[in-house]
Design a protein around this motif. Sequence first.
Motif, mmCIF file in Angstrom:
data_model
loop_
_atom_site.group_PDB
_atom_site.id
_atom_site.type_symbol
_atom_site.label_atom_id
_atom_site.label_comp_id
_atom_site.label_asym_id
_atom_site.label_seq_id
_atom_site.Cartn_x
_atom_site.Cartn_y
_atom_site.Cartn_z
ATOM 1 N N TYR A 81 0.830 -1.206 0.000
ATOM 2 C CA TYR A 81 0.000 0.000 0.000
ATOM 3 C C TYR A 81 0.866 1.258 0.000
ATOM 4 C CZ TYR A 81 -4.387 -2.464 0.880
ATOM 5 O OH TYR A 81 -5.490 -3.266 0.771
ATOM 6 N N ILE A 82 1.922 1.242 0.773
ATOM 7 C CA ILE A 82 2.825 2.395 0.833
ATOM 8 C C ILE A 82 3.492 2.620 -0.525
ATOM 9 C CG2 ILE A 82 4.931 3.296 1.905
ATOM 10 C CD1 ILE A 82 4.028 1.763 4.481
ATOM 11 N N LEU A 83 3.960 1.532 -1.149
ATOM 12 C CA LEU A 83 4.598 1.645 -2.465
ATOM 13 C C LEU A 83 3.594 2.112 -3.522
ATOM 14 C CD1 LEU A 83 6.878 -1.529 -2.404
ATOM 15 C CD2 LEU A 83 7.502 0.834 -1.877
ATOM 16 N N ALA A 84 2.346 1.672 -3.416
ATOM 17 C CA ALA A 84 1.304 2.138 -4.342
ATOM 18 C C ALA A 84 1.037 3.626 -4.127
ATOM 19 C CB ALA A 84 0.023 1.332 -4.144
ATOM 20 N N LYS A 95 -1.287 14.716 -4.311
ATOM 21 C CA LYS A 95 -0.220 15.589 -3.813
ATOM 22 C C LYS A 95 0.369 15.020 -2.527
ATOM 23 C CE LYS A 95 1.719 19.825 -3.596
ATOM 24 N NZ LYS A 95 2.849 20.121 -4.401
ATOM 25 N N GLN A 96 -0.490 14.412 -1.712
ATOM 26 C CA GLN A 96 -0.059 13.861 -0.426
ATOM 27 C C GLN A 96 -0.952 12.682 -0.071
ATOM 28 O OE1 GLN A 96 0.833 16.551 2.837
ATOM 29 N NE2 GLN A 96 -0.586 15.431 4.109
ATOM 30 N N ILE A 97 -0.342 11.647 0.472
ATOM 31 C CA ILE A 97 -1.091 10.479 0.932
ATOM 32 C C ILE A 97 -0.619 10.147 2.340
ATOM 33 C CG2 ILE A 97 -1.455 7.999 0.598
ATOM 34 C CD1 ILE A 97 -1.322 8.480 -2.378
ATOM 35 N N ILE A 98 -1.580 9.955 3.228
ATOM 36 C CA ILE A 98 -1.273 9.566 4.603
ATOM 37 C C ILE A 98 -1.925 8.210 4.851
ATOM 38 C CG2 ILE A 98 -1.514 10.142 7.042
ATOM 39 C CD1 ILE A 98 -1.842 13.087 6.111
ATOM 40 N N ILE A 99 -1.110 7.254 5.271
ATOM 41 C CA ILE A 99 -1.610 5.915 5.576
ATOM 42 C C ILE A 99 -1.427 5.684 7.067
ATOM 43 C CG2 ILE A 99 -1.329 3.446 5.140
ATOM 44 C CD1 ILE A 99 -0.127 4.262 2.393
ATOM 45 N N THR A 100 -2.536 5.514 7.773
ATOM 46 C CA THR A 100 -2.484 5.218 9.201
ATOM 47 C C THR A 100 -2.364 3.714 9.344
ATOM 48 O OG1 THR A 100 -3.853 7.147 9.667
ATOM 49 C CG2 THR A 100 -3.637 5.507 11.413
ATOM 50 N N ILE A 101 -1.217 3.289 9.853
ATOM 51 C CA ILE A 101 -0.928 1.859 9.948
ATOM 52 C C ILE A 101 -1.445 1.310 11.272
ATOM 53 C CG2 ILE A 101 0.919 0.150 9.977
ATOM 54 C CD1 ILE A 101 2.507 2.252 8.233
#
Length: 131
Positions: A81-84, A95-101
């Motif tokens: 998901y992070i690499l995507a 512009k920005q993506i935040i992934i709450t793990i």
Amino acid sequence: MAKGESKTGNCRFCGQSSIIEGGADMTAPQLEEAATMQCTCEKAMAYQETANRRTVAKQRAEELFGKDAGEYAQPDDTLAYILAGIDQVCDKKAKQIIITIKTSLRARIMQMAKDKIKIVREKSNTDEFTQ
């Protein structure tokens, strides 16, 4: 053809031919990609810079969240998901993506000035009591 033989490929932007060493087993699109990565035309140079930026960003994500990240190491699915997300930002679809793990761990992927990609591992120490 022998394994070490060369083939020619053309830059996808200017059409200039390049000799690709060891390209005997490459497909036409692979030869085109290799020729584009070797070409010195202006559009190819910009393409090379973008491709290198994506590669470096993905390596940085592996350092921050991959198997060698210690307590911050994430499963392969989460890393995918992070690499995507990096691909989305590099392709200028976001512009920005935040992934709450986890509750206190986030991956933030941002496009900075001059199209640089910034990857941040955020860990918050919020002690909260809700009743």
